[in-house]
Design a protein around this motif. Structure first.
Motif, mmCIF file in Angstrom:
data_model
loop_
_atom_site.group_PDB
_atom_site.id
_atom_site.type_symbol
_atom_site.label_atom_id
_atom_site.label_comp_id
_atom_site.label_asym_id
_atom_site.label_seq_id
_atom_site.Cartn_x
_atom_site.Cartn_y
_atom_site.Cartn_z
ATOM 1 N N SER A 162 38.516 35.459 43.665
ATOM 2 C CA SER A 162 38.255 36.856 44.010
ATOM 3 C C SER A 162 38.070 36.976 45.513
ATOM 4 C CB SER A 162 37.004 37.370 43.291
ATOM 5 O OG SER A 162 37.124 37.217 41.884
ATOM 6 N N VAL A 163 38.377 38.168 46.044
ATOM 7 C CA VAL A 163 38.259 38.394 47.485
ATOM 8 C C VAL A 163 37.490 39.684 47.735
ATOM 9 C CG1 VAL A 163 40.405 37.170 47.989
ATOM 10 C CG2 VAL A 163 40.453 39.657 47.631
ATOM 11 N N LEU A 164 36.910 39.748 48.897
ATOM 12 C CA LEU A 164 36.232 40.953 49.362
ATOM 13 C C LEU A 164 37.060 41.540 50.503
ATOM 14 C CD1 LEU A 164 33.579 42.512 48.755
ATOM 15 C CD2 LEU A 164 32.554 41.267 50.670
ATOM 16 N N GLN A 165 37.383 42.825 50.396
ATOM 17 C CA GLN A 165 38.215 43.486 51.389
ATOM 18 C C GLN A 165 37.457 44.635 52.040
ATOM 19 O OE1 GLN A 165 41.422 43.820 48.251
ATOM 20 N NE2 GLN A 165 42.754 43.472 50.037
ATOM 21 N N PRO A 166 37.826 44.975 53.270
ATOM 22 C CA PRO A 166 37.149 46.073 53.970
ATOM 23 C C PRO A 166 37.259 47.392 53.186
ATOM 24 C CG PRO A 166 38.495 44.810 55.492
ATOM 25 C CD PRO A 166 38.834 44.319 54.132
ATOM 26 N N GLY A 167 36.170 48.135 53.147
ATOM 27 C CA GLY A 167 36.160 49.424 52.466
ATOM 28 C C GLY A 167 35.943 49.345 50.985
ATOM 29 N N ASN A 168 35.798 48.131 50.438
ATOM 30 C CA ASN A 168 35.568 47.972 48.997
ATOM 31 C C ASN A 168 34.419 46.995 48.806
ATOM 32 O OD1 ASN A 168 35.631 47.630 46.231
ATOM 33 N ND2 ASN A 168 37.872 47.505 46.114
ATOM 34 N N PRO A 169 33.284 47.459 48.270
ATOM 35 C CA PRO A 169 32.127 46.572 48.138
ATOM 36 C C PRO A 169 32.232 45.581 46.978
ATOM 37 C CG PRO A 169 31.615 48.726 47.250
ATOM 38 C CD PRO A 169 32.980 48.838 47.842
ATOM 39 N N ASP A 170 33.229 45.764 46.113
ATOM 40 C CA ASP A 170 33.368 44.914 44.932
ATOM 41 C C ASP A 170 34.421 43.829 45.152
ATOM 42 O OD1 ASP A 170 31.525 46.510 43.524
ATOM 43 O OD2 ASP A 170 33.128 47.923 42.973
ATOM 44 N N LEU A 171 34.165 42.671 44.556
ATOM 45 C CA LEU A 171 35.147 41.585 44.605
ATOM 46 C C LEU A 171 36.359 41.932 43.756
ATOM 47 C CD1 LEU A 171 32.795 38.467 44.281
ATOM 48 C CD2 LEU A 171 34.163 39.068 46.286
ATOM 49 N N GLN A 172 37.547 41.619 44.272
ATOM 50 C CA GLN A 172 38.793 41.892 43.566
ATOM 51 C C GLN A 172 39.458 40.565 43.173
ATOM 52 O OE1 GLN A 172 39.750 45.159 42.870
ATOM 53 N NE2 GLN A 172 37.730 45.590 43.776
ATOM 54 N N GLN A 173 39.793 40.429 41.893
ATOM 55 C CA GLN A 173 40.435 39.200 41.427
ATOM 56 C C GLN A 173 41.897 39.170 41.861
ATOM 57 O OE1 GLN A 173 39.852 38.286 37.271
ATOM 58 N NE2 GLN A 173 41.651 36.943 37.189
ATOM 59 N N VAL A 174 42.297 38.039 42.459
ATOM 60 C CA VAL A 174 43.682 37.895 42.913
ATOM 61 C C VAL A 174 44.419 36.773 42.176
ATOM 62 C CG1 VAL A 174 43.225 38.847 45.193
ATOM 63 C CG2 VAL A 174 42.959 36.380 44.825
#
Length: 267
Positions: A162-174
């Protein structure tokens, strides 16, 4: 005496091979996830002078026979897949497997899937996760790509990336790291670069995620160290040296006896 020369020569040859195996183990004492090897010996053919159970001069069956061996040889080199110690690195792309399993990587040169325990992952210029080596980065299979704007990467025990991206406080699974294990991992072919190749002896891979179907778990921020025990290898080194010396001494004794027999005609 000729048998002694041949037997001793095979002993020296086998111990020289054993020395090569031990030297390779010691050389890789600090190699990430390296698995040590052990040389197995076996005796060679026997010359049967008298078989057990033959009749003697008075018609009795002999309890034992007469046989002399013709030396030794290397039977196999056997991999030790015991768990290596974990070393904390605090690097987010360093991962270790605790328990059975291998990471799958795509080797573009051979155009096939290879297997490794080394989890020192990196990103290539396209953001793909690869296992880096001295020559080339081999992509993890199935492919996992890290977005260019990712500010943080997290890898769970079952391999979810999972990654953390600017503008999104939640981790996103990649993606998710997939592991493979074998019925007979000792049958894998060692290729170098911390890679193993499937063989007819290893069987086909069983593929699953960490913690499933007998797979180990993934520890992020750690690397598996070599399972080489230096003290044990040094003891084996000394034992190999002594066995080589004994075999060479046997050759010297046999040579002296042959020389003595050859000189009998002078008396």
């Amino acid at each position: 005496m000729y048998r002694a020369l041949n037997s001793s020569a095979t002993g020296m040859q086998a111990q020289a091979f054993n020395l090569d195996v031990i030297a390779n183990n010691l050389a890789n004492a600090d190699t990430t996830a390296f698995k040590s090897s052990r040389a197995n010996f076996e005796d060679t053919y026997y010359e049967q002078v008298k078989l057990p159970g033959q009749q003697d001069g008075v018609g009795q069956r002999t309890a034992v026979g007469q046989a002399v061996g013709l030396g030794t040889r290397i039977q196999s080199t056997q991999l030790d897949f015991s768990q290596g110690a974990l070393e904390a690195t605090e690097r987010e792309l360093d991962v270790a497997i605790t328990g059975p399993g291998f990471f799958q990587v795509l080797d573009n040169n051979r155009n096939q899937i290879m297997y490794t325990r080394a989890g020192n992952l990196a990103k290539n210029l396209d953001g793909q996760l690869v296992v880096a080596s001295a020559d080339i980065g081999r992509p993890i299979e199935p492919s996992i790509t890290i977005p260019q704007d990712a500010t943080n990467i997290a890898i769970s025990a079952d391999g979810v990336v999972s990654v953390l991206q600017p503008g999104n406080p939640d981790l996103q699974q990649v993606g998710q790291l997939q592991l493979a294990r074998f019925i007979n991992p000792e049958g894998l072919i060692q290729l170098g670069d911390n890679l193993y190749q499937q063989s007819s002896a290893s069987g086909t891979p069983i593929v699953a995620f960490g913690g499933q179907d007998g797979m180990g778990l993934i520890r992020a921020g750690f690397l598996e160290k070599s399972n080489v025990e230096p003290v044990q290898q040094l003891v084996g080194l000394i034992r190999t040296q002594r066995a080589f010396e004994l075999a060479s001494q046997a050759i010297q004794v046999a040579d002296e006896q042959l020389s003595l027999v050859a000189n009998l005609r002078r008396f």
